[in-house]
Scaffold this motif. Structure first.
Motif, mmCIF file in Angstrom:
data_model
loop_
_atom_site.group_PDB
_atom_site.id
_atom_site.type_symbol
_atom_site.label_atom_id
_atom_site.label_comp_id
_atom_site.label_asym_id
_atom_site.label_seq_id
_atom_site.Cartn_x
_atom_site.Cartn_y
_atom_site.Cartn_z
ATOM 1 N N UNK A 144 40.042 7.661 11.839
ATOM 2 C CA UNK A 144 39.462 8.832 11.540
ATOM 3 C C UNK A 144 37.866 9.022 11.869
ATOM 4 N N UNK A 145 37.097 7.990 12.387
ATOM 5 C CA UNK A 145 35.848 8.099 12.746
ATOM 6 C C UNK A 145 35.801 8.584 14.098
ATOM 7 N N UNK A 146 37.057 8.731 15.053
ATOM 8 C CA UNK A 146 36.795 9.334 16.038
ATOM 9 C C UNK A 146 37.144 10.766 15.948
ATOM 10 N N UNK A 147 36.278 11.633 17.175
ATOM 11 C CA UNK A 147 36.700 13.265 17.024
ATOM 12 C C UNK A 147 37.932 13.549 17.635
ATOM 13 N N UNK A 148 38.657 14.623 17.374
ATOM 14 C CA UNK A 148 39.765 15.182 17.926
ATOM 15 C C UNK A 148 39.445 15.812 19.461
ATOM 16 N N UNK A 149 40.306 15.988 20.197
ATOM 17 C CA UNK A 149 40.193 16.332 21.499
ATOM 18 C C UNK A 149 41.079 17.726 21.937
ATOM 19 N N UNK A 150 40.309 18.866 22.140
ATOM 20 C CA UNK A 150 41.311 20.196 22.517
ATOM 21 C C UNK A 150 42.075 19.867 23.413
#
Length: 282
Positions: free
Chosen positions: A109-115
């Motif tokens: 959860x501490x990593x961002x999503x990637x488009x």
């Protein structure tokens, strides 16, 4: 990078479990169920498996854990040590996002999503699977290669990672089963975090009747996979089955158990000493 909610500096104790390499999987499952958390696996002297669990001090009881493992036939050395705040940095380094086949991204959860990639968020503190293990990655890779759509059964769902990924890829409905109430709870919680609809239930392979599905995923052990074959014989056989959790030398016996269902191996992925196979009806 946003750190986990538990935060650095949390008072934790590290329980270290050392077992023979062949006992690592069953020891990890039993200890995770007892402690209610995930773990980090390493290799010790003479190839022994070393499993680290970070738990609140009241839960850090080496004798209790050692006795629980002995009760299932696993001889283990269990030690406890006060952990400094660097434990969180170690977890941050270990639990990195995993990308599968250019389609899926499994992340803490501490990593961002990637488009452009289907996003699956799994909290490594919840237990049983964050795509760091070769068997999970193998299952996801084979799943990505299949045409999406239709019902899917995840037999032995753990954290729910396979079931959630299946929903992201377009399979529907998806049913996730596990005998462990902690896994059932973790799967429900993770499905909620990811905003996907799953049917989640507690079932025991070899005891309870399993729902029918044309595609079954099972990241278990060779022994339990053979039990699954017998359990599936009671209803319409699946068209495809993704099986993992085996060593390569266990594949022939699992394939033989699945043969009466009309399933035969069509593809195999081997990595880090583990095998994942796709079995299909001819």
């Amino acid at each position: 990078m946003r750190r986990p909610a538990r935060g650095a500096g949390a008072a934790l104790t590290r329980l270290t479990v050392t077992v023979a390499a062949g006992d690592a999987e069953v020891a990890a499952a039993e200890a995770s169920a007892l402690l209610g958390c995930g773990f980090r696996e390493g290799t010790g002297p003479a190839g022994a498996a070393v499993l680290d669990f970070w738990v609140p001090p009241p839960a850090a009881d080496p004798a209790r854990l050692r006795a629980a493992l002995a009760a299932i036939g696993v001889a283990a050395e269990v030690t406890a040590a006060d952990e400094d705040p660097a434990w969180m940095d170690a977890m941050l380094r270990f639990h990195r996002p995993v990308e599968i086949a250019g389609r899926l991204r499994i992340r803490p959860p501490w990593e961002p999503p990637v488009a452009g990639l289907h996003d699956v968020v799994i909290d490594p503190g919840m237990a049983f699977g964050t795509a760091q293990h070769a068997t999970t990655r193998g299952c996801l890779e084979l799943l990505c290669a299949l045409p999406p759509g239709g019902p899917l059964l995840d037999a032995g769902c753990g954290s729910g990672i396979l079931a959630i990924a299946a929903r992201r890829l377009g399979f529907d409905p998806v049913t996730a089963l596990d005998h462990d109430p902690l896994s059932v709870r973790a799967t429900i919680d993770n499905a909620r975090v990811n905003g996907v609809a799953l049917t989640v239930a507690r079932r025991t392979i070899g005891v309870d009747r399993l729902p029918d599905a044309p595609l079954v995923m099972a990241n278990l052990t060779g022994t339990v996979l053979r039990m699954l074959a017998a359990a599936l014989a009671g209803g319409p056989a699946p068209t495809r089955l993704i099986a993992s959790g085996m060593r390569p030398d266990e594949v022939p016996s699992v394939a033989a158990a699945m043969a009466p269902l009309g399933l035969a191996e069509s593809r195999r992925i081997q990595a880090e000493g583990w095998a994942t196979v796709l079995l299909e009806r001819g």
